[in-house]
Design a protein around this motif. Structure first.
Motif, mmCIF file in Angstrom:
data_model
loop_
_atom_site.group_PDB
_atom_site.id
_atom_site.type_symbol
_atom_site.label_atom_id
_atom_site.label_comp_id
_atom_site.label_asym_id
_atom_site.label_seq_id
_atom_site.Cartn_x
_atom_site.Cartn_y
_atom_site.Cartn_z
ATOM 1 N N GLY A 163 0.812 -1.212 0.000
ATOM 2 C CA GLY A 163 0.000 0.000 0.000
ATOM 3 C C GLY A 163 0.847 1.264 0.000
ATOM 4 N N THR A 164 1.950 1.249 0.744
ATOM 5 C CA THR A 164 2.847 2.406 0.786
ATOM 6 C C THR A 164 3.497 2.645 -0.568
ATOM 7 O OG1 THR A 164 3.295 2.091 3.149
ATOM 8 C CG2 THR A 164 4.914 3.344 1.892
ATOM 9 N N THR A 165 3.894 1.571 -1.235
ATOM 10 C CA THR A 165 4.490 1.698 -2.563
ATOM 11 C C THR A 165 3.477 2.238 -3.571
ATOM 12 O OG1 THR A 165 6.022 -0.127 -2.133
ATOM 13 C CG2 THR A 165 5.619 0.436 -4.440
ATOM 14 N N ALA A 166 2.238 1.746 -3.468
ATOM 15 C CA ALA A 166 1.207 2.159 -4.423
ATOM 16 C C ALA A 166 0.672 3.561 -4.153
ATOM 17 C CB ALA A 166 0.049 1.158 -4.387
ATOM 18 N N TRP A 167 0.762 4.028 -2.916
ATOM 19 C CA TRP A 167 0.089 5.253 -2.499
ATOM 20 C C TRP A 167 0.426 6.478 -3.346
ATOM 21 C CZ3 TRP A 167 -4.161 6.722 -0.728
ATOM 22 C CH2 TRP A 167 -4.358 7.901 0.007
ATOM 23 N N PRO A 168 1.709 6.781 -3.606
ATOM 24 C CA PRO A 168 1.970 7.970 -4.436
ATOM 25 C C PRO A 168 1.395 7.847 -5.842
ATOM 26 C CG PRO A 168 3.993 6.744 -4.015
ATOM 27 C CD PRO A 168 2.948 6.174 -3.123
ATOM 28 N N HIS A 169 1.319 6.630 -6.377
ATOM 29 C CA HIS A 169 0.724 6.430 -7.700
ATOM 30 C C HIS A 169 -0.792 6.612 -7.631
ATOM 31 C CE1 HIS A 169 4.531 4.877 -9.241
ATOM 32 N NE2 HIS A 169 4.638 4.187 -8.113
ATOM 33 N N ILE A 170 -1.392 6.148 -6.539
ATOM 34 C CA ILE A 170 -2.844 6.325 -6.347
ATOM 35 C C ILE A 170 -3.181 7.809 -6.256
ATOM 36 C CG2 ILE A 170 -4.757 5.956 -4.744
ATOM 37 C CD1 ILE A 170 -3.460 3.220 -4.067
ATOM 38 N N LEU A 171 -2.461 8.508 -5.385
ATOM 39 C CA LEU A 171 -2.736 9.952 -5.217
ATOM 40 C C LEU A 171 -2.448 10.709 -6.508
ATOM 41 C CD1 LEU A 171 -1.459 10.991 -1.670
ATOM 42 C CD2 LEU A 171 -3.817 10.796 -2.481
ATOM 43 N N GLY A 172 -1.373 10.340 -7.189
ATOM 44 C CA GLY A 172 -1.044 11.025 -8.440
ATOM 45 C C GLY A 172 -2.145 10.861 -9.470
ATOM 46 N N LEU A 173 -2.698 9.667 -9.560
ATOM 47 C CA LEU A 173 -3.771 9.424 -10.522
ATOM 48 C C LEU A 173 -5.047 10.152 -10.113
ATOM 49 C CD1 LEU A 173 -4.778 8.026 -13.041
ATOM 50 C CD2 LEU A 173 -5.167 5.958 -11.695
ATOM 51 N N LEU A 174 -5.383 10.105 -8.813
ATOM 52 C CA LEU A 174 -6.596 10.754 -8.359
ATOM 53 C C LEU A 174 -6.521 12.270 -8.511
ATOM 54 C CD1 LEU A 174 -7.354 8.724 -5.103
ATOM 55 C CD2 LEU A 174 -8.455 8.504 -7.325
ATOM 56 N N ARG A 175 -5.334 12.810 -8.378
ATOM 57 C CA ARG A 175 -5.172 14.269 -8.449
ATOM 58 C C ARG A 175 -4.857 14.762 -9.858
ATOM 59 N NH1 ARG A 175 -1.411 14.848 -3.011
ATOM 60 N NH2 ARG A 175 -3.110 15.109 -1.504
ATOM 61 N N SER A 176 -4.740 13.840 -10.792
ATOM 62 C CA SER A 176 -4.415 14.214 -12.168
ATOM 63 C C SER A 176 -5.494 15.133 -12.728
ATOM 64 C CB SER A 176 -4.296 12.970 -13.037
ATOM 65 O OG SER A 176 -4.157 13.326 -14.391
ATOM 66 N N THR A 177 -5.071 16.039 -13.560
ATOM 67 C CA THR A 177 -6.021 16.942 -14.213
ATOM 68 C C THR A 177 -6.285 16.520 -15.656
ATOM 69 O OG1 THR A 177 -4.196 18.415 -14.842
ATOM 70 C CG2 THR A 177 -5.381 18.908 -12.806
#
Length: 286
Positions: free
Chosen positions: A271-285
């Motif tokens: 989950g820690t490894t995936a988290w920045p990718h998750i947030l990056g995708l969710l915050r993508s414009t």
């Protein structure tokens, strides 16, 4: 971050958590085969500036008691609610059976901008538990779309767990592997056509998943996207199990019925490894 929590009772039980400052992105958060409302995960997402909606999608008032012919329109109506809240970007985040639902919904609803599938499957499976009629057999699809059941892979009832003590928690990964072999002629029709989704796709899976082979499933999903000229990012960890935990989440409780594989440390590390990718995708414009 200050957030507002709104309890929902119609048309399903749920909670919507919105940052006090508002958000451009709405996330529909779907649990796995518990069907529960994912409050903790939704609160964490809201604390990061995202509007999070989690619903009980079966087992609630007026809903089937099991995962049996659940209308995908259930999730479409949740997207309607998110859209009405003023968000401009729609994302789905589901785990296990919730990931199955999220991927299928992204195929059928082109408003979905991104889908994050934790411990996913690459095919539609038969029902888990009874439908509205109270019957679990014969097997039926887990899902419907516009009133029609989706093609599915049933379960091989001849399969037995490897554990000598069947009174304790068991690993059922072998059931899914065996069922795909037994009903190989049905697998192609039941494959989730993720390449048809407009959404960006992020897959997260553990190699030690004891519930179902989510890493091979995720690799198949990614291959389908790539073969069609699309993209999918896959985040994996060999020693993680079925329940990756995101930063800030409590460890998943042990189950008296099922072995999930992995360990608390490995699941948290995935989950820690995936988290920045998750947030990056969710915050993508976009």
């Amino acid at each position: 971050m200050n957030v507002n929590e709104q309890e929902l009772t119609e048309p399903w039980q749920g909670v919507m958590i919105t940052p006090a400052t508002g958000s451009d992105t709405g996330v529909l958060v779907l649990a796995g085969s518990s069907g529960r409302i994912e409050r903790e995960r939704s609160r964490i997402l809201a604390d990061h500036g995202l509007t999070a909606l989690s619903i009980r999608w079966f087992g609630g008032p007026g809903q089937p008691p099991g995962i049996c012919e659940i209308p995908l329109e259930t999730f479409v109506s949740a997207i309607d609610l998110l859209e009405s809240s003023g968000v401009r970007r729609i994302c789905l985040l589901g785990i296990s059976k919730g990931a199955e639902a999220a991927l299928l919904t992204s195929v059928h609803d082109r408003r979905v901008d991104a889908v994050i599938a934790l411990s996913p499957t690459s095919v539609v499976w038969g029902n888990v538990g009874p439908g509205p009629d109270g019957q679990s057999r014969p097997y039926r699809s887990s899902w419907t779309w516009r009133g029609q059941p989706l093609p599915f892979v049933p379960y091989d009832d001849e399969w037995t767990p490897e554990e000598p003590d069947h009174d304790g928690p068991v690993a059922i990964r072998g059931l899914y592997e065996r069922s795909e072999q037994t009903f190989a002629d049905l697998v192609h029709a039941a494959e989730i056509p993720v390449e048809k989704a407009r959404a960006e796709v992020l897959l997260v899976a553990g190699g030690d998943d004891a519930m179902w082979p989510s890493l091979p499933f995720a690799e198949r999903l990614a291959a389908r996207r790539h073969a069609a000229g699309g993209a999918a990012r896959l985040i994996s960890r060999a020693d993680a199990g079925h329940r990756p935990r995101l930063p800030g989440e409590s460890p998943a409780p042990a189950s008296p019925h099922f072995r999930h594989g992995g360990s608390s440390a490995a699941d948290a590390a995935l989950g820690t490894t995936a988290w920045p990718h998750i947030l990056g995708l969710l915050r993508s414009t976009g």
